[in-house]
Write a protein that holds these residues in place. Structure first.
Motif, mmCIF file in Angstrom:
data_model
loop_
_atom_site.group_PDB
_atom_site.id
_atom_site.type_symbol
_atom_site.label_atom_id
_atom_site.label_comp_id
_atom_site.label_asym_id
_atom_site.label_seq_id
_atom_site.Cartn_x
_atom_site.Cartn_y
_atom_site.Cartn_z
ATOM 1 N N ALA A 39 2.524 1.596 -3.415
ATOM 2 C CA ALA A 39 1.535 2.024 -4.407
ATOM 3 C C ALA A 39 1.220 3.504 -4.256
ATOM 4 C CB ALA A 39 0.263 1.194 -4.257
ATOM 5 N N LEU A 40 1.081 3.962 -3.016
ATOM 6 C CA LEU A 40 0.798 5.381 -2.783
ATOM 7 C C LEU A 40 1.940 6.251 -3.298
ATOM 8 C CD1 LEU A 40 -0.956 7.603 -1.506
ATOM 9 C CD2 LEU A 40 0.297 7.225 0.632
ATOM 10 N N LEU B 59 1.798 6.330 -7.144
ATOM 11 C CA LEU B 59 0.678 7.099 -7.690
ATOM 12 C C LEU B 59 0.859 8.599 -7.473
ATOM 13 C CD1 LEU B 59 -2.251 4.768 -6.569
ATOM 14 C CD2 LEU B 59 -1.503 5.192 -8.914
ATOM 15 N N VAL C 235 -4.038 5.640 3.676
ATOM 16 C CA VAL C 235 -3.227 5.296 2.505
ATOM 17 C C VAL C 235 -4.085 4.655 1.415
ATOM 18 C CG1 VAL C 235 -1.363 3.808 1.666
ATOM 19 C CG2 VAL C 235 -1.078 5.072 3.797
ATOM 20 N N THR C 236 -4.874 3.646 1.788
ATOM 21 C CA THR C 236 -5.642 2.913 0.772
ATOM 22 C C THR C 236 -6.749 3.768 0.154
ATOM 23 O OG1 THR C 236 -7.060 1.969 2.513
ATOM 24 C CG2 THR C 236 -5.166 0.663 1.796
ATOM 25 N N CYS D 2 -5.108 6.192 -2.239
ATOM 26 C CA CYS D 2 -4.704 5.452 -3.444
ATOM 27 C C CYS D 2 -5.899 5.245 -4.368
ATOM 28 C CB CYS D 2 -4.120 4.090 -3.061
ATOM 29 S SG CYS D 2 -2.420 4.116 -2.480
ATOM 30 N N ALA E 128 0.825 -1.208 0.000
ATOM 31 C CA ALA E 128 0.000 0.000 0.000
ATOM 32 C C ALA E 128 0.860 1.259 0.000
ATOM 33 C CB ALA E 128 -0.927 -0.005 1.216
#
Length: 299
Positions: free
Chosen positions: A192-193, A196, A289-290, A293, A189
């Protein structure tokens, strides 16, 4: 074999290996049911978060955040996380103090009633069966999206995978594999953050782009996207939904056997309280975070 398929196969092999390793250390019922009552804070924290952050978080609530309801998910989670602290203080530490092997046994001893113990056991079986069905189907859904496997085959493979290490290694294997999952998805996570945000020009550029995103106005407003195409027409309705679900989920994480049974494994009552407080903080950060994202994928 594609990269996704290879990653899933490797993950399953790691979890099975961890379960096999833990199972070799099981010597008696205490080891099997409560891991010898010797789990440190990090393992209890890891299993609390991993058992909660399943497909409901990474598919359902992430999907809601993508559609523009991330702020409501954060509000709900903030309320929900208080359940960890309240549950540990007023239930979890007494559960640990009881020295029982299972939650039904705790209720049976507490009320001196075999009927209460049986009822508690039946309610746990029914409740957790529904939870496992939902999680199993969610994981199988992901597998069917990234592989050529059919849904029935994927469901069977998922079920066999977690049943193997759970039945063989008991609680020792569960807390170890849960913690590995926690480390894995937390790392994924955060990575990925970072990717992005970097892809969209950095933090300030990303937030500014979301703030003026015309396709989904208010995607990062405190109430999220509203209107006839959503469940809520007004901010009041939206916040009420988040608060009600937050309280409901707070009760779940406070007293449900699915979460509270982890405290039976803790090394001490201090570990119970520390792990609950840590879980509340990390859970909220992980949801931040999620949800971000999921929202930024819109750009």
């Amino acid at each position: 074999m594609g990269s996704f398929s290879l990653a899933m196969v490797l993950s399953v092999m790691i979890y099975l290996g961890a379960g096999w390793y833990a199972g070799r250390k099981v010597r008696n019922l205490d080891d099997y049911f409560v891991a010898g009552r010797n789990a440190p804070t990090f393992l209890i924290l890891g299993t609390l978060i991993a058992s909660f952050m399943s497909t409901n978080g990474f598919i359902g609530e992430a999907g809601m955040s993508y559609r523009g309801h991330g702020p409501l998910i954060i509000i709900m989670t903030a309320v929900n996380c208080m359940g960890y602290v309240v549950g540990a203080l007023f239930f979890g530490r007494y559960l640990r103090r009881s020295q029982e092997l299972t939650v039904p046994a705790f209720f049976g001893a507490r009320f001196q009633s075999q009927r209460i113990q049986t009822l508690a056991g039946l309610s746990i079986v029914v409740g957790l069966s529904g939870y496992l069905l939902a999680v199993t189907w969610g994981v199988a859904l992901i597998i069917t999206q990234v592989t050529d496997l059919s849904e029935p085959i994927a469901i069977i493979l998922v079920w066999i995978s977690y049943m193997l290490f759970t039945l063989y290694s008991g609680s020792k294997g569960v807390i170890l594999t849960d913690t590995l999952m926690f480390i894995l998805f937390t790392t994924a996570a955060v990575v990925a953050l970072s990717f992005l945000v970097s892809l969209n020009g950095g933090w300030f550029a990303s937030i500014e782009a979301l703030a003026v995103f015309e396709a989904k106005p208010d995607v990062i407003a405190w109430h999220g996207v509203l209107g006839p195409e959503t469940r809520w027409d007004t901010p009041g309705e939206a916040i009420l939904w988040a608060l009600i679900l937050g309280v409901a989920w707070g009760i779940v994480v406070a007293v449900s056997p699915w979460q509270s049974s982890r405290y039976l494994i803790a090394r001490s009552e201090h570990v119970v309280i520390r792990s609950a407080c840590g879980a509340a903080i990390i859970m909220l950060l992980l949801y931040l975070v999620t949800t971000f994202c999921a929202a930024i994928i819109n750009l």
